[in-house]
Motif scaffolding. Structure first.
Motif, short mmCIF file in Angstrom:
data_model
loop_
_atom_site.label_atom_id
_atom_site.label_comp_id
_atom_site.label_asym_id
_atom_site.label_seq_id
_atom_site.Cartn_x
_atom_site.Cartn_y
_atom_site.Cartn_z
N THR A 100 8.64 -2.68 0.51
CA THR A 100 8.14 -1.94 1.66
C THR A 100 7.18 -0.82 1.27
OG1 THR A 100 10.06 -0.44 1.61
CG2 THR A 100 10.24 -2.41 2.99
N HIS A 101 6.95 -0.63 -0.01
CA HIS A 101 6.02 0.41 -0.43
C HIS A 101 4.57 -0.07 -0.30
CE1 HIS A 101 9.32 2.91 -1.57
NE2 HIS A 101 8.51 3.83 -2.04
N PRO A 102 3.65 0.87 -0.11
CA PRO A 102 2.25 0.49 0.13
C PRO A 102 1.59 -0.08 -1.12
CG PRO A 102 2.42 2.86 -0.12
CD PRO A 102 3.83 2.34 -0.09
N CYS A 103 0.42 -0.60 -0.93
CA CYS A 103 -0.35 -1.16 -2.04
C CYS A 103 -1.82 -0.81 -1.83
CB CYS A 103 -0.18 -2.68 -2.13
SG CYS A 103 -0.77 -3.57 -0.67
N MET A 104 -2.56 -0.87 -2.91
CA MET A 104 -4.02 -0.88 -2.86
C MET A 104 -4.47 -2.16 -3.54
SD MET A 104 -5.26 3.09 -3.18
CE MET A 104 -4.40 3.60 -4.64
N TRP A 105 -5.62 -2.65 -3.17
CA TRP A 105 -6.04 -3.95 -3.69
C TRP A 105 -7.56 -4.03 -3.83
CZ3 TRP A 105 -5.02 -3.13 1.47
CH2 TRP A 105 -6.03 -3.47 2.37
N PHE A 106 -7.94 -5.04 -4.59
CA PHE A 106 -9.34 -5.46 -4.69
C PHE A 106 -9.34 -6.97 -4.63
CE2 PHE A 106 -12.71 -7.18 -7.41
CZ PHE A 106 -13.81 -6.74 -6.70
N GLU A 107 -10.18 -7.55 -3.78
CA GLU A 107 -10.22 -9.00 -3.61
C GLU A 107 -11.66 -9.51 -3.62
OE1 GLU A 107 -8.59 -12.58 -0.67
OE2 GLU A 107 -8.68 -10.53 0.09
N VAL A 108 -11.86 -10.65 -4.26
CA VAL A 108 -13.16 -11.33 -4.21
C VAL A 108 -12.97 -12.65 -3.48
CG1 VAL A 108 -14.17 -10.29 -6.26
CG2 VAL A 108 -12.76 -12.32 -6.52
N ARG A 109 -13.83 -12.89 -2.51
CA ARG A 109 -13.85 -14.14 -1.75
C ARG A 109 -15.26 -14.72 -1.81
NH1 ARG A 109 -9.19 -14.27 1.41
NH2 ARG A 109 -10.03 -16.11 2.47
N GLN A 110 -15.43 -15.91 -1.30
CA GLN A 110 -16.74 -16.54 -1.31
C GLN A 110 -17.72 -15.81 -0.40
OE1 GLN A 110 -17.57 -19.03 -3.44
NE2 GLN A 110 -15.48 -18.83 -4.23
N GLU A 111 -17.21 -15.23 0.69
CA GLU A 111 -18.09 -14.60 1.68
C GLU A 111 -18.30 -13.11 1.43
OE1 GLU A 111 -15.42 -17.79 3.29
OE2 GLU A 111 -15.09 -15.80 2.41
N PHE A 112 -17.33 -12.46 0.78
CA PHE A 112 -17.40 -11.01 0.60
C PHE A 112 -16.39 -10.56 -0.46
CE2 PHE A 112 -14.39 -11.92 4.05
CZ PHE A 112 -13.26 -11.25 3.61
N PHE A 113 -16.46 -9.28 -0.81
CA PHE A 113 -15.36 -8.69 -1.58
C PHE A 113 -14.87 -7.46 -0.82
CE2 PHE A 113 -19.13 -6.68 -3.39
CZ PHE A 113 -18.78 -5.35 -3.54
N SER A 114 -13.61 -7.09 -1.06
CA SER A 114 -13.02 -6.01 -0.27
C SER A 114 -12.05 -5.20 -1.13
CB SER A 114 -12.29 -6.57 0.96
OG SER A 114 -11.16 -7.32 0.57
N TYR A 115 -11.76 -4.00 -0.66
CA TYR A 115 -10.73 -3.18 -1.28
C TYR A 115 -10.18 -2.24 -0.20
CZ TYR A 115 -15.07 -0.44 -1.91
OH TYR A 115 -16.27 0.18 -1.72
#
Length: 231
Positions: A100-115
């Motif tokens: 239940t604790h929060p997270c931070m992330w970084f993701e790469v996809r074909q259309e975009f990347f996000s964090y």
């Protein structure tokens, strides 16, 4: 080794691997996928680990465990593709013990990347604590929102159909009646992805997101304590 970018060719290889949906194809290109995508993602995790330790010294900071796998677990999904064409790094405490604790992330996809920052699992009892904190610590929350907004992070959260009890101010009302929440930056500037400058961007972003992580972490701490867990 330092992060030197993820190329367009590497992302194309991930897409092709998913399209082929073939174990022989994957085995033939496994080392190339590892070298061009998986290792750079682990390098991102490694280079950001000192900052993440400052934010939460209980985070899992093993780069191998922080990066998602290319092979999918499709036993319980309608999508039966064997492989994914996106990958992510999760900055969070060990999920089994701290779900239940929060997270931070970084993701790469074909259309975009996000964090971004948000909750991985936010049950109703936790969100009840969140709503109380939202009222009691309004300015702290709004300051965290302002910090996230400065880097272009957009708020996301599915709302309940019926208003939840409480008397939130108009300033926090848009964030009050939600089932979960996150703040996320979405980018389609893939040129940034191909250079070491990405690390600088992410460092500044996670510093700006840290106040929201802290706010959500303290809510999770209270939830765990009230549920009889250990902190």
């Amino acid at each position: 080794m330092a992060f030197n970018g993820i190329s367009a060719e590497a992302m194309w290889l991930l897409a092709q691997n998913r399209f082929e949906n073939s174990k022989p194809f994957y085995e033939e290109h496994k080392e190339e996928i590892k070298k061009s995508v998986i290792i750079p993602m682990r390098q991102i995790a490694g280079e950001l680990s000192p900052l993440m330790y400052e934010i939460d010294d209980m985070m899992n900071l093993d780069p191998v465990r922080m990066v998602s796998r290319v092979r999918r677990d499709n036993r319980y999904t309608h999508d039966k593709h064997l492989y994914r064409d996106n990958l992510w790094v999760m900055f969070m405490r060990p999920k089994k013990e701290w779900e239940t604790h929060p997270c931070m992330w970084f993701e790469v996809r074909q259309e975009f990347f996000s964090y971004g920052v948000g909750g991985f699992y936010m049950p109703p009892a936790l969100m009840a604590i969140y709503r109380r904190h939202l009222i009691e610590r309004e300015q702290e929350f709004l300051d965290a929102v302002k910090s996230a907004r400065k880097i272009g992070a957009a708020f996301s959260g599915e709302c309940y159909k019926k208003p939840k009890p409480g008397n939130p101010s108009p300033a926090v009302l848009p964030y009050y009646n939600v089932k979960y929440l996150s703040f996320m930056v979405t980018r389609n500037d893939f040129e940034t992805l191909t250079t070491p400058k990405l690390i600088e961007e992410l460092e500044e972003a996670y510093k700006a997101l840290a106040p929201m992580y802290k706010f959500l972490k303290e809510i999770s701490d209270e939830y765990v304590a009230t549920q009889g867990g250990k902190l």
